[in-house]
Write an enzyme that holds these catalytic residues in place. Structure first.
Site, PDB file in Angstrom:
ATOM      1  CE  LYS A   1      -4.516  -1.659   1.488  1.00 17.73           C
ATOM      2  NZ  LYS A   1      -5.549  -2.236   2.274  1.00 17.73           N
TER       3      LYS A   1
ATOM      4  NE  ARG B   1      -7.093  -9.189   0.321  1.00 17.23           N
ATOM      5  CZ  ARG B   1      -7.184  -8.075  -0.480  1.00 17.23           C
ATOM      6  NH1 ARG B   1      -5.894  -6.961  -0.565  1.00 17.23           N
ATOM      7  NH2 ARG B   1      -8.118  -8.319  -1.523  1.00 17.23           N
TER       8      ARG B   1
HETATM    9  N1  PMM Z   1      -6.995  -4.011   1.088  1.00 15.16           N
HETATM   10  C1  PMM Z   1      -7.648  -3.780  -0.762  1.00 15.16           C
HETATM   11  C2  PMM Z   1      -8.787  -4.549  -0.855  1.00 15.16           C
HETATM   12  N2  PMM Z   1      -9.291  -5.223  -0.243  1.00 15.16           N
HETATM   13  N3  PMM Z   1      -9.865  -6.665   1.701  1.00 15.16           N
HETATM   14  C3  PMM Z   1      -9.436  -6.611   3.352  1.00 15.16           C
HETATM   15  N4  PMM Z   1     -10.136  -7.021   4.030  1.00 15.16           N
HETATM   16  N5  PMM Z   1      -8.629  -5.424   3.983  1.00 15.16           N
HETATM   17  C4  PMM Z   1      -8.506  -5.079   3.185  1.00 15.16           C
HETATM   18  O1  PMM Z   1      -7.319  -3.998   3.285  1.00 15.16           O
HETATM   19  C5  PMM Z   1      -8.096  -4.653   1.528  1.00 15.16           C
HETATM   20  C6  PMM Z   1      -9.075  -5.915   1.367  1.00 15.16           C
HETATM   21  C7  PMM Z   1      -7.204  -2.913  -1.289  1.00 15.16           C
HETATM   22  O2  PMM Z   1      -5.677  -3.769  -1.703  1.00 15.16           O
HETATM   23  P1  PMM Z   1      -5.476  -4.474  -3.217  1.00 15.16           P
HETATM   24  O3  PMM Z   1      -6.386  -3.607  -4.718  1.00 15.16           O
HETATM   25  O4  PMM Z   1      -4.337  -4.851  -3.159  1.00 15.16           O
HETATM   26  O5  PMM Z   1      -6.705  -5.862  -3.130  1.00 15.16           O
END
Ligand code: PMM
Length: 287
Positions: free
Chosen positions: A225, A265
């Site tokens: 991020k 994640r």
């Molecule tokens: N961040 C993203 C997408 N989904 N879900 C959860 N539970 N927590 C997060 O911090 C989160 C998420 C955004 O990141 P990406 O675009 O790399 O998926």
């Protein structure tokens, strides 16, 4: 190691005694890190299998970008992106979750094998979500969220970020429970980067015990991020590129595991596999 798992975990994961690794699989043209790479279902399935082979305990499949400024896609397009991928991963024996804010997509995804609904809106984007998840009986991630991607950064105002995020999350949990979701099905997530400036994220990470002590497993999504890119900016102010943030992500995975976080994640799985083993040993004082 006393990090309880939520109800509904696949049998193969029940005995895992460390922080789980969740592999990110965005089947979108515009996610900030992997957007555009896995638009084709077969390429997405292959990447999901590779994440699992590399050590992801399960793979989180999403069909709608949540990057700041992203516009929403139609439900039909979201389902078109994710369902064949979930089905292919199920056939390959890879456990999956669905990253969606929509109850209809959640229902269709669970029919294709997803065991957990990861709702970045914590139930705020779709009034039908809690009742649907209660009926499905699957695990549910309640993330802290204040608004859709087009407006969220204007909502990043806090007097005390830890208190406010905790209070708002607890209100969402209470609403989820009132709608019939079982307490044992809930996972909480402070929502790094969602209506948060960099120092809001750092403040939340500094106070992780506030969240692990709420009584629910905690999931963290720090991977690649922007606040990591800002932290690692070069002396001339160049933000560290997205694909050069994996070392920092792994450091957060180690610290998260040491703090008793249930799952991280991440995009780069091998770095976090090692990191959570370090964090676990650090936490327990033994290998
Ligand atoms: N961040 C993203 C997408 N989904 N879900 C959860 N539970 N927590 C997060 O911090 C989160 C998420 C955004 O990141 P990406 O675009 O790399 O998926």
């Amino acid at each position: 190691m006393s990090i309880g798992h939520p109800a509904g975990l696949p049998a193969a994961l029940l005995g895992v005694d460390r922080t789980l690794i969740v592999g990110v699989l965005n089947v979108t043209p515009d996610s900030f890190s992997d957007g555009g790479r896995y638009r084709n279902a077969q390429a997405a399935i292959e990447h999901g299998v590779a994440l699992h082979t590399a050590g992801a305990d399960f793979v989180d499949v999403g069909g709608e970008s949540t990057r700041p400024g992203a516009v929403r896609v139609a439900a039909s397009e979201e389902e078109h992106r994710v369902l064949a991928v979930l089905s292919g991963l199920k056939a390959a024996g890879v456990p999956t979750s669905i990253d969606t804010m929509r109850a209809t997509t959640a229902t269709a995804a669970v029919a294709e094998g997803a065991f957990l609904v990861n709702d970045v809106s914590g139930g705020l984007a779709d009034a039908d979500m809690y009742g649907t998840v209660a009926g499905l009986g699957v695990a549910y991630v309640v993330m802290h969220w204040r608004g859709h991607s087009t407006t969220m950064q204007s909502q990043a105002t806090y007097t005390n970020v830890v208190e406010e995020v905790s209070r708002e999350l607890q209100a969402r949990i209470a609403a989820a429970l009132a709608a019939g979701i079982a307490p044992g099905a809930i996972v909480v997530d402070p929502g790094l980067g969602f209506a948060k400036e960099a120092d809001h994220n750092w403040g939340l990470l500094q106070s992780l015990p506030e969240f692990t002590s709420l009584g629910y497993p905690v999931l963290l999504g720090a991977s690649r991020k922007r606040f990591l890119g800002n932290l690692l900016a070069s002396p001339d102010g160049q933000v560290r590129p997205v694909d050069e943030r994996d070392g920092a992500t792994s450091a957060i995975s180690a610290l998260a595991a040491a703090a008793g976080v249930w799952a991280v994640r991440v995009h780069d799985v091998p770095g976090s596999v090692d990191a959570v083993r370090v964090g676990r040993a650090w936490r327990l004082g033994r290998a």
